[in-house]
Design a protein around this motif. Structure first.
Motif, short mmCIF file in Angstrom:
data_model
loop_
_atom_site.label_atom_id
_atom_site.label_comp_id
_atom_site.label_asym_id
_atom_site.label_seq_id
_atom_site.Cartn_x
_atom_site.Cartn_y
_atom_site.Cartn_z
N SER A 162 7.43 -2.94 -0.41
CA SER A 162 8.40 -2.79 0.67
C SER A 162 8.10 -3.78 1.79
O SER A 162 6.95 -4.14 2.04
CB SER A 162 8.38 -1.36 1.20
N LYS A 163 9.13 -4.18 2.49
CA LYS A 163 9.00 -5.15 3.56
C LYS A 163 8.93 -4.43 4.91
O LYS A 163 9.72 -3.51 5.17
CB LYS A 163 10.18 -6.11 3.55
N LYS B 171 11.18 -1.27 4.64
CA LYS B 171 12.42 -1.20 3.87
C LYS B 171 12.13 -1.58 2.43
O LYS B 171 11.57 -2.64 2.14
CB LYS B 171 13.47 -2.15 4.44
N CYS B 172 12.49 -0.68 1.51
CA CYS B 172 12.26 -0.92 0.09
C CYS B 172 13.14 -2.07 -0.40
O CYS B 172 14.35 -2.08 -0.17
CB CYS B 172 12.56 0.36 -0.70
N LYS B 173 12.54 -3.02 -1.08
CA LYS B 173 13.31 -4.17 -1.56
C LYS B 173 14.14 -3.84 -2.79
O LYS B 173 15.01 -4.61 -3.18
CB LYS B 173 12.36 -5.34 -1.87
N THR B 174 13.89 -2.65 -3.39
CA THR B 174 14.64 -2.25 -4.58
C THR B 174 15.84 -1.37 -4.23
O THR B 174 16.96 -1.65 -4.65
CB THR B 174 13.73 -1.48 -5.56
N CYS B 175 15.62 -0.30 -3.45
CA CYS B 175 16.71 0.64 -3.16
C CYS B 175 17.15 0.62 -1.70
O CYS B 175 18.06 1.37 -1.32
CB CYS B 175 16.32 2.06 -3.57
N ASN B 176 16.50 -0.23 -0.86
CA ASN B 176 16.87 -0.41 0.55
C ASN B 176 16.59 0.80 1.44
O ASN B 176 17.11 0.88 2.56
CB ASN B 176 18.34 -0.82 0.69
N PHE B 177 15.78 1.73 0.96
CA PHE B 177 15.44 2.90 1.77
C PHE B 177 14.51 2.49 2.90
O PHE B 177 13.60 1.67 2.71
CB PHE B 177 14.76 3.95 0.90
N LYS C 185 0.81 -1.22 0.00
CA LYS C 185 0.00 0.00 0.00
C LYS C 185 0.84 1.26 0.00
O LYS C 185 0.39 2.32 -0.43
CB LYS C 185 -0.92 0.01 1.22
N TYR C 186 2.07 1.18 0.50
CA TYR C 186 2.87 2.37 0.70
C TYR C 186 4.15 2.29 -0.13
O TYR C 186 5.13 1.67 0.29
CB TYR C 186 3.20 2.54 2.17
N PRO C 187 4.18 2.88 -1.32
CA PRO C 187 5.36 2.81 -2.17
C PRO C 187 6.56 3.54 -1.55
O PRO C 187 6.40 4.43 -0.73
CB PRO C 187 4.91 3.51 -3.46
N CYS C 188 7.73 3.16 -1.97
CA CYS C 188 8.96 3.76 -1.48
C CYS C 188 9.00 5.25 -1.85
O CYS C 188 8.78 5.61 -3.01
CB CYS C 188 10.16 3.04 -2.07
#
Length: 299
Positions: free
Chosen positions: A16-17, A40-46, A5-8
Motif C-alpha cells: 500500500s502507498k 491507500k491499497c494499490k489493488t482495491c484503493n481502500f 509492513k501493513y497489508p490492506c
C-alpha cells in the motif's frame, strides 16, 4: 512511499502507498501529538491507517461514555427513521447493535418500538448503563449467538475497527437467515473530503478504515450478503467553510455544535427542509454525501 509492513484490511495485499501523513492530537486523553500515516491499497484503493493508538482511543471512549446523555429530539427522529427501514425484517423481535456508544439508539428501539435489544461496546461504563438489554463488554467475535437476530445495527462503528471484513462477517454470523444488517459510516468520496483534503475532520485518531460506496459493497459481497443497497446523504457546510477559508482556530467540537444548531433550524423551517432534500437528492446521485448508509440481507 510504499509500506509493505501493513497489508490492506480488505484484500490483504501488501505494498500500500502512504498517500499522506497528518499530525494527530491526542491531548483529549492526556497524550501528545503523533504523525499518523494514511495508506491507500494499490489493488482495491481502500484507505486506512495503522492501529498504533487503540489504547488512547479506549481511554477516550471510557471518558465520553461516562455520562447520561439525553436523546435529542433530532437524534430520536433519526433513530425512528432507521427503525422504520428495518421493520419489514422483524420476525423474532431481536435486535443487536455493534458498538452502541451511549446507547441512545437501543433505548429508542426498546422503549419506543418494543424491540428486544442486545449489543456490545468496549467501554465497561457504557455497558453498565444499559440495564434493559444484554450489554456485552467484549469484541463481537466473542459473542456466541449465531443466527439469533432479525437486525444487526452498525452505526458509526465499522470505521473504528482494524479488520472490517471480519467485523461484517460477525454481523452475518449473528443474523438469522433473511435478517438485515443496517450500517452507517463516513464516505471517503464525500464533497467534504474533496474540499477539505487532508484537513477533513473525519481523518482523526478514532477512525482506522475509510470506505467508498464501491469498497463497502465489496466487503458485503465478500461476506455472502445480498440485496445490498447503499446511499449517501448530507454535507457538512461549516467544515467545508473552515477548510476553504482556513479557519484553523475553530475546533471540531465548535464545528459539530454549529452543525447541530443548523439541524435544529432545518427542523422548524420548511424552506431549509426543502433545500436539504434537494441537496440530498444531488449527493445521492453523485455518491458524494458526508454519511454513507447501507442495508444488506443474509440469505
Amino acid at each position: 512511499m510504499i509500506d509493505k509492513k501493513y497489508p490492506c484490511p480488505i484484500c490483504s495485499r501488501t505494498g500500500s502507498k502512504v498517500t499522506f501523513e497528518k499530525i494527530i492530537d491526542f491531548s483529549h486523553v492526556g497524550k501528545g501529538s503523533f504523525n499518523v500515516p494514511f495508506l491507500k491499497c494499490k489493488t482495491c484503493n481502500f484507505i486506512y491507517t495503522v492501529n498504533n493508538f487503540m489504547e488512547f482511543n479506549e481511554m477516550w471512549y471510557e471518558k465520553i461514555y461516562d455520562n447520561d446523555k439525553e436523546i435529542s429530539a433530532i437524534n430520536k427522529k433519526r433513530y425512528l427513521n432507521w427503525l422504520d427501514i428495518i421493520e419489514p425484517f422483524r420476525k423474532t423481535n431481536k435486535l443487536f447493535e455493534s458498538g452502541f456508544g451511549t446507547g441512545g439508539f437501543l433505548r429508542t428501539a426498546h422503549y419506543e418500538r418494543g424491540w428486544e435489544c442486545a449489543g456490545n461496546e468496549i467501554s465497561a461504563k457504557a455497558c453498565e448503563k444499559l440495564s434493559f438489554c444484554k450489554a456485552y463488554n467484549c469484541d463481537i467475535a466473542a459473542i456466541a449467538e449465531e443466527g439469533r437476530y432479525d437486525a444487526v445495527m452498525s452505526l458509526g462503528t465499522i470505521e473504528h475497527v482494524t479488520d472490517p471484513v471480519s467485523q461484517i462477517r460477525n454481523y452475518h454470523r449473528l443474523l438469522r437467515n433473511g435478517g438485515v444488517c443496517f450500517l452507517s459510516t463516513p464516505n471517503i468520496n464525500s464533497i467534504n473530503r474533496v474540499v477539505c483534503g487532508k484537513e477533513y475532520r473525519l481523518f482523526h485518531p478514532e477512525h482506522l478504515s475509510y470506505f467508498t460506496v464501491k469498497t463497502m459493497k465489496n466487503v458485503f459481497r465478500m461476506n455472502s450478503f445480498s440485496d445490498i443497497k447503499i446511499w449517501t446523504q448530507n454535507i457538512d457546510i461549516y467544515d467545508a467553510f473552515n477548510s476553504i477559508f482556513r479557519k484553523k482556530n475553530i475546533s471540531s467540537i465548535q464545528v459539530f455544535d454549529k452543525n447541530q444548531a443548523l439541524r435544529e433550524k432545518i427542523e422548524v423551517s420548511w424552506h431549509l427542509a426543502v433545500l436539504k432534500s434537494i441537496i440530498n437528492q444531488m449527493v445521492r446521485i453523485l455518491n458524494a454525501g458526508l454519511e454513507m448508509y447501507a442495508i444488506a440481507v443474509k440469505n
